[in-house]
Design an enzyme around this catalytic site. Structure first.
Site, PDB file in Angstrom:
ATOM      1  N   ASP A  84       0.855  -1.185   0.000  1.00 27.42           N
ATOM      2  CA  ASP A  84       0.000   0.000   0.000  1.00 27.42           C
ATOM      3  C   ASP A  84       0.885   1.227   0.000  1.00 27.42           C
ATOM      4  O   ASP A  84       1.952   1.237   0.618  1.00 27.42           O
ATOM      5  CB  ASP A  84      -0.980   0.006   1.178  1.00 27.42           C
ATOM      6  CG  ASP A  84      -0.312  -0.046   2.530  1.00 27.42           C
ATOM      7  OD1 ASP A  84      -0.061   1.038   3.111  1.00 27.42           O
ATOM      8  OD2 ASP A  84      -0.041  -1.154   3.023  1.00 27.42           O
ATOM      9  N   ASP A 173      -9.806   3.643   5.999  1.00 29.22           N
ATOM     10  CA  ASP A 173      -8.728   3.552   6.981  1.00 29.22           C
ATOM     11  C   ASP A 173      -9.182   4.205   8.276  1.00 29.22           C
ATOM     12  O   ASP A 173      -9.279   5.425   8.379  1.00 29.22           O
ATOM     13  CB  ASP A 173      -7.493   4.258   6.413  1.00 29.22           C
ATOM     14  CG  ASP A 173      -6.276   4.185   7.332  1.00 29.22           C
ATOM     15  OD1 ASP A 173      -6.415   3.709   8.470  1.00 29.22           O
ATOM     16  OD2 ASP A 173      -5.193   4.613   6.900  1.00 29.22           O
ATOM     17  N   GLU A 175      -8.015   4.506  12.048  1.00 30.79           N
ATOM     18  CA  GLU A 175      -6.922   4.262  12.991  1.00 30.79           C
ATOM     19  C   GLU A 175      -6.731   5.465  13.897  1.00 30.79           C
ATOM     20  O   GLU A 175      -7.493   6.426  13.851  1.00 30.79           O
ATOM     21  CB  GLU A 175      -5.635   3.905  12.253  1.00 30.79           C
ATOM     22  CG  GLU A 175      -5.127   4.960  11.280  1.00 30.79           C
ATOM     23  CD  GLU A 175      -3.835   4.511  10.590  1.00 30.79           C
ATOM     24  OE1 GLU A 175      -2.779   4.552  11.251  1.00 30.79           O
ATOM     25  OE2 GLU A 175      -3.902   4.110   9.401  1.00 30.79           O
TER      26      GLU A 175
END
Length: 285
Positions: A84, A173, A175
């Site tokens: 990624d 994503d 996080e």
């Protein structure tokens, strides 16, 4: 002259006074900032993030959970190798990665509703042109705007999907917040509802259920280990060590494991949990 008397003068004055007070109260409620209408207005969103920043898939995982001292043995990575990338890598040598065995990639497209990866075209198209199956991901900042707003921004700036056999569903994503409070100053229920809004909007735009990138530790801390997504959204889990370890609540298996942030050529390397034809199936929906 006949006069109709409906009640005593005292009662009539009392009713009139009460009615007048009620009307005055209603008028104040409509105009005052503390009214029910005003209370329904959401609080001011947090400022948009500044860039460049530590805001790629895994940047905060390494900072909060470490990079691990061991990488998995080769035998444990029987799936398909992937990477990624984000704007921090700039122009990527996709031919070298392809020749090293990398067969899929996720590319950061957007963050919040204000940022697009300046290297997105080279990374997204370059990986495709060498033969990789690739997809795009969005770095969430749930405190800056709604889930729907960010999903739409993502789709409009590279996060769409097409059934061409080479495009993975978009990924969200989730996080540790690189700009402040770990959980973005939101409750577990607030974060769960924000994600549901994002996923529902993404599916309405593309027809696909998106992948979620998140760590078990963050998920436990910020969602209360919520189990609502495991049967719907494929899991992309980071853990830098010799095994994938415990998974977040609701998932019985992972789809992608980000197993190191210090891999060859680019930092973040991943393993798809299955054979190449299963990766193709994920792309095709």
């Amino acid at each position: 002259m006949l006069v109709h008397r409906s009640g005593s003068p005292h009662r009539t004055r009392t009713l009139a006074t009460a009615a007048g007070s009620l009307l005055a109260t209603l008028a104040l409620l409509v105009g005052l900032p503390g009214s029910a209408t005003a209370a329904a207005t959401p609080a001011k969103d947090a400022p948009e993030p500044s860039h460049p920043a530590q805001d790629w898939a895994g940047s905060q995982i390494a900072a909060h959970e470490g990079t691990g001292s061991d990488r998995p043995a080769t035998g444990l990575l029987a799936g398909v190798e992937g990477v990624d990338v984000s704007g921090h890598q700039g122009s990527v040598d996709w031919t070298t990665l392809w020749n090293s065995g990398v067969k899929f990639a996720y590319v950061k497209a957007t963050e919040s509703t204000s940022y697009t990866n300046p290297s997105f075209a080279q990374q997204y198209n370059g990986s495709y042109n060498v033969g990789m199956i690739r997809g795009a991901y969005h770095f969430a900042t749930p405190n800056t705007s709604s889930g729907a707003a960010q999903a739409n921004y993502f789709v409009d700036h590279g996060g769409g999907w097409s059934k061409d056999g080479k495009t993975l569903p978009g990924a969200l994503d989730m996080e540790y917040n690189p700009y402040g409070d770990t959980c973005y100053g939101m409750s577990a229920a607030g974060l769960v509802n924000w994600m549901k809004d994002w996923f529902a909007t993404y599916k309405s735009r593309t027809g696909r259920d998106a992948v979620i990138y998140t760590s078990t530790s963050w998920w436990k801390q910020c969602t209360g280990n919520n189990t609502s997504f495991g049967s719907i959204n494929p899991l992309w889990v980071p853990r830098y060590g010799s095994s994938v370890g415990e998974l977040p609540g609701g998932w019985g298996f992972h789809t992608i494991w980000q197993y190191t942030s210090t891999g060859p050529y680019v930092g973040d390397h991943n393993s798809f949990n299955g054979a190449y034809d299963r990766l193709q199936a994920l792309a095709n929906g």
